[in-house]
Write an enzyme that holds these catalytic residues in place. Structure first.
Site, PDB file in Angstrom:
ATOM      1  N   LYS A 199       0.836  -1.208   0.000  1.00 35.62           N
ATOM      2  CA  LYS A 199       0.000   0.000   0.000  1.00 35.62           C
ATOM      3  C   LYS A 199       0.876   1.265   0.000  1.00 35.62           C
ATOM      4  O   LYS A 199       2.089   1.186   0.028  1.00 35.62           O
ATOM      5  CB  LYS A 199      -0.946  -0.027   1.206  1.00 35.62           C
ATOM      6  CG  LYS A 199      -1.832  -1.283   1.274  1.00 35.62           C
ATOM      7  CD  LYS A 199      -2.864  -1.344   0.152  1.00 35.62           C
ATOM      8  CE  LYS A 199      -3.507  -2.703  -0.026  1.00 35.62           C
ATOM      9  NZ  LYS A 199      -4.451  -3.125   0.957  1.00 35.62           N
TER      10      LYS A 199
HETATM   11  C1  LIG Z   1      -5.452  -4.082   1.425  1.00 32.16           C
HETATM   12  C2  LIG Z   1      -6.933  -3.915   1.389  1.00 32.16           C
HETATM   13  C3  LIG Z   1      -7.753  -4.213   2.481  1.00 32.16           C
HETATM   14  C4  LIG Z   1      -7.272  -4.910   3.706  1.00 32.16           C
HETATM   15  O1  LIG Z   1      -6.166  -4.426   4.308  1.00 32.16           O
HETATM   16  P1  LIG Z   1      -5.249  -5.339   5.241  1.00 32.16           P
HETATM   17  O2  LIG Z   1      -4.382  -4.344   5.918  1.00 32.16           O
HETATM   18  O3  LIG Z   1      -4.492  -6.275   4.350  1.00 32.16           O
HETATM   19  O4  LIG Z   1      -6.139  -6.067   6.188  1.00 32.16           O
HETATM   20  C5  LIG Z   1      -9.104  -3.922   2.392  1.00 32.16           C
HETATM   21  N1  LIG Z   1      -9.632  -3.410   1.291  1.00 32.16           N
HETATM   22  C6  LIG Z   1      -8.887  -3.134   0.193  1.00 32.16           C
HETATM   23  C7  LIG Z   1      -9.528  -2.556  -1.007  1.00 32.16           C
HETATM   24  C8  LIG Z   1      -7.519  -3.407   0.209  1.00 32.16           C
HETATM   25  O5  LIG Z   1      -6.786  -3.169  -0.893  1.00 32.16           O
END
Ligand SMILES: *Cc1c(COP(=O)(O)O)cnc(C)c1O
Length: 396
Positions: A199
């Site tokens: 991210k």
């Molecule tokens: C990465 C992501 C999540 C979840 O995040 P985590 O930190 O991996 O639990 C939820 N929604 C979207 C759209 C994502 O890309």
């Protein structure tokens, strides 16, 4: 490109590069490492000063009043559903194309996810199709800023207000983006972020919810700490050992080790976004020459942070389908990916029976074309050329 290499690797040719180029990865520098080491040498590894510091700097950087740090983005979605009181019988509208966590969080609290179709050129939830899915049980809409492109929050707000619904933004892709000059994180009632390594910024694992609603943030702070009304710092201040639990909560805390990394990463966010946008613009220009791959649309009044560089494969252009193109690019050591299959096509959701009579036809057809090309701040221009070279080989 060396024309001797123009035979596809999948057909026995030389791949365009030796090592697999991932679709995303973190950037960490010495400042990040130093920030973590300082916490390791301090008194507090969790629920110490770094948590408030990360929350406060996050609030400032997205222009929100309150930020609540939790252990990951999925926990953040869960906390959001808890805070707005989603329970058995309640329906929550979500886009058909998202990561599974966007839908799962509704199941966690006993609610029913209702999948709504997306726009074919952006993959964002289509505001015009939401109303048909609203019933007397609908409580909220979760929008998801696919690839980092913010949804049309004006249109979504209008629908939410008309029916008295909460508007939640799954902004896990869109930290650093803005819509009509307003920052993602300040656009919905609750805004959800993830700090997974792929991210925009990372804490290893981590999540955040931003809101301007003090009552919702209070509920989420309790929820992330077992449902207990005070944490150890508050008890120390009051000189008391007493605490009370009124609701079931979880241990969804984010440690000081992670929060210190978050503070350090956040300082580099605008640099990261700038580089992602540079890479996207190189792709945009290069791909004009290759009709088999077309980028998604970008709306006016949007600053796109490009968590993903998603493209649509034009199936009629060459005699290969998406699976074959995916395999051919992987054989070239280009780490392409697919984000995402319509969530209700997962076996669990077939079992749950959502959307049995309400298929999202745009989502289903666009899904067959989807591909994500590698993009991350440390990607070099040479890496980008490798991706373009591999795409060129598909056209030979
Ligand atoms: C990465 C992501 C999540 C979840 O995040 P985590 O930190 O991996 O639990 C939820 N929604 C979207 C759209 C994502 O890309």
């Amino acid at each position: 490109m060396d024309h001797l290499n123009s035979k596809l690797a999948i057909d026995g040719g030389m791949p365009v590069r030796e090592r697999m180029l991932p679709y995303g990865r973190q950037h960490l520098d010495e400042d990040d490492i130093q920030a973590v080491v300082e916490v390791l040498r301090s008194d507090w590894l969790t629920t110490g000063p770094a948590v408030a510091e990360f929350e406060n700097s996050f609030s400032r950087s997205v222009n929100a009043n309150e930020s609540v740090a939790v252990s990951n983005g999925t926990a953040a979605l869960h906390a959001a559903m808890h805070a707005i009181g989603i329970g058995v019988g309640d329906e929550v509208i979500i886009p058909a194309i998202s990561f599974v966590a966007t839908a799962n969080c509704v199941l966690y609290t006993g609610g029913t996810p209702v999948f709504s179709d997306v726009q074919s050129d952006t993959l964002l939830i289509d505001p015009l199709k939401i109303e048909a899915n609203i019933t007397s049980r609908t409580k909220a809409i979760i929008a998801m800023d696919y690839a980092g492109h913010p949804c049309n929050y004006d249109a979504l707000r209008a629908v939410a207000d008309k029916y008295g619904l909460y508007l939640v933004a799954d902004a896990c892709h869109s930290l650093g983006s803005s819509f009509k000059g307003r920052l993602v994180g300040s656009l919905a009632d609750l805004n959800i972020f993830s700090f997974h390594p792929v991210k925009a910024i990372t804490t290893g694992e981590g999540g955040m919810i931003t809101t301007n609603d003090k009552e919702l943030s209070r509920k989420m702070r309790i929820f992330r700490n077992h449902g207990i009304t005070t944490d150890h710092l508050q008890r120390a201040k009051q000189g008391s050992f007493l605490y009370e639990m009124h609701t079931v909560g979880y241990n969804y805390r984010l440690s000081d080790i992670q929060c210190a990394l978050g503070v350090s990463q956040l300082q580099k966010l605008s640099k990261f976004v700038k580089r992602r946008r540079e890479i996207a613009s190189i792709y945009d220009n290069a791909l004009r020459d290759y009709p088999v791959i077309s980028p998604l649309s970008v709306r006016d009044h949007v600053l796109h942070s490009y968590h993903l560089y998603a493209v649509k494969v034009q199936l009629d252009q060459i005699g290969m389908n998406r699976e074959q193109i995916f395999s051919a690019l992987r054989a070239e050591n280009i780490g392409v990916n697919v984000h995402y299959m319509p969530v209700y096509r997962h076996p669990l959701y077939k079992l749950v029976g959502t959307n049995e009579n309400n298929r999202c036809l745009t989502a289903e057809s666009v899904y067959e074309q989807l591909l994500s090309l590698p993009i991350f701040p440390d990607m070099t221009n040479e890496d980008v050329s490798h991706v373009v070279d591999a795409i060129e080989k598909l056209h030979n």
